[in-house]
Design an enzyme around this catalytic site. Structure first.
Site, PDB file in Angstrom:
ATOM      1  N   LYS A  37       0.876  -1.170   0.000  1.00 23.60           N
ATOM      2  CA  LYS A  37       0.000   0.000   0.000  1.00 23.60           C
ATOM      3  C   LYS A  37       0.914   1.221   0.000  1.00 23.60           C
ATOM      4  O   LYS A  37       1.526   1.558   1.018  1.00 23.60           O
ATOM      5  CB  LYS A  37      -0.888  -0.002   1.248  1.00 23.60           C
ATOM      6  CG  LYS A  37      -1.908   1.137   1.285  1.00 23.60           C
ATOM      7  CD  LYS A  37      -3.077   0.862   0.362  1.00 23.60           C
ATOM      8  CE  LYS A  37      -4.170   1.927   0.522  1.00 23.60           C
ATOM      9  NZ  LYS A  37      -5.358   1.642  -0.310  1.00 23.60           N
ATOM     10  N   GLU A 109      -1.882  -2.063  -4.053  1.00 25.12           N
ATOM     11  CA  GLU A 109      -3.232  -1.505  -3.960  1.00 25.12           C
ATOM     12  C   GLU A 109      -3.182   0.016  -3.886  1.00 25.12           C
ATOM     13  O   GLU A 109      -2.580   0.592  -2.978  1.00 25.12           O
ATOM     14  CB  GLU A 109      -3.975  -2.037  -2.732  1.00 25.12           C
ATOM     15  CG  GLU A 109      -5.416  -1.541  -2.688  1.00 25.12           C
ATOM     16  CD  GLU A 109      -6.088  -1.749  -1.343  1.00 25.12           C
ATOM     17  OE1 GLU A 109      -7.103  -1.072  -1.102  1.00 25.12           O
ATOM     18  OE2 GLU A 109      -5.591  -2.548  -0.536  1.00 25.12           O
ATOM     19  N   GLY A 202     -20.456  -7.910   1.165  1.00 22.24           N
ATOM     20  CA  GLY A 202     -20.278  -8.297   2.559  1.00 22.24           C
ATOM     21  C   GLY A 202     -19.190  -9.318   2.807  1.00 22.24           C
ATOM     22  O   GLY A 202     -19.025  -9.783   3.938  1.00 22.24           O
TER      23      GLY A 202
END
Length: 243
Positions: A37, A109, A202
């Site tokens: 990240k 990401e 979800g």
């Protein structure tokens, strides 16, 4: 594929959960995985960030965060407001390349969408992908409006000479509406790239054991999974006159 860059059509489309799915599928296939990240925004101190969530869900990955900024803003803006040095495309590419020397797969990401600015110079995740010569996986939303943002992102990648590996729907609804069902056929058409998965709505709330057991079934074989786009699209296709 040593490095795969994961971007989204915007914020809150399921990038982090999709990254966890990719990581878990690769681990299950016997590959070593690192998740990078470059800039985590909206967290500070010891708060959990996106790479922490990937580790919780997928397990067994090397997690690296280059910088974090407290404001939930674009990385360049968040860094400026915090008075901290930004992380640019070159730093991102160098970190990913280093991780790739001892991992089979490095997942990078991004924050927000493809062209969110990393720094004052205007470098972006697309620039990092170009420097790495790495393909990009696009995480898209399911419903109305996604075709435009998907097409724009694909066009931006092509203009920069970056390969779009495919599209994953980051949150497939339990009760999809007409737009979502039709988009399964239209997304690969507007992206000019294959549909490579659909992560259930979800999924990030699953217990890690259940998540890890199911993850490979949500992405296609090019991503180490078993998901079949043709079958899924046919199963979800709207019946004429229905909905």
């Amino acid at each position: 594929m040593a490095v795969l860059v994961v971007t989204g059509t915007g914020t809150e489309v399921g990038k982090t959960v999709t990254t966890a799915v990719l990581a878990r599928a690769a681990l299950a296939a016997g590959r070593s995985v690192a998740v990078l990240k470059p800039a985590q925004t909206g967290v500070s101190g010891d708060e959990r960030g996106d790479v922490d969530e990937v580790v919780r869900l997928a397990g067994g990955v090397t997690a690296v965060e280059l910088a974090r900024f407290p404001d939930p803003l674009a990385p360049a803006t968040a860094a400026r407001r915090a008075g901290l040095a930004p992380v640019g495309a070159r730093e991102t590419a160098d970190a990913a390349a280093k991780l790739a020397t001892d991992h089979d797969l490095v997942l990078v990401e991004g924050a927000g969408g493809l062209l969110v600015r990393f720094d004052a110079a205007g470098s972006t995740l697309a620039d990092a992908a170009r420097l790495l010569g790495a393909p990009v996986l696009l995480v898209a939303s399911a419903g109305l409006g996604t075709l435009n943002t998907t097409a724009l992102t694909a066009e931006a990648l092509r203009a920069r000479g970056v390969d779009l590996l495919g599209v994953v729907v980051g949150s497939w609804p339990g009760a999809p509406d007409l737009a979502a069902r039709c988009n399964l056929a239209d997304l690969p058409a507007v992206a000019d790239a294959p549909l490579l998965g659909a992560v259930p709505e979800g999924a990030g709330a699953y217990e890690p054991v259940a998540f890890r057991a199911a993850a490979a079934g949500w992405v296609a074989p090019p991503l180490d999974g078993t998901w079949d786009a043709t079958r899924f699209t046919a199963e979800q296709a709207p019946v004429r006159g229905s909905l």
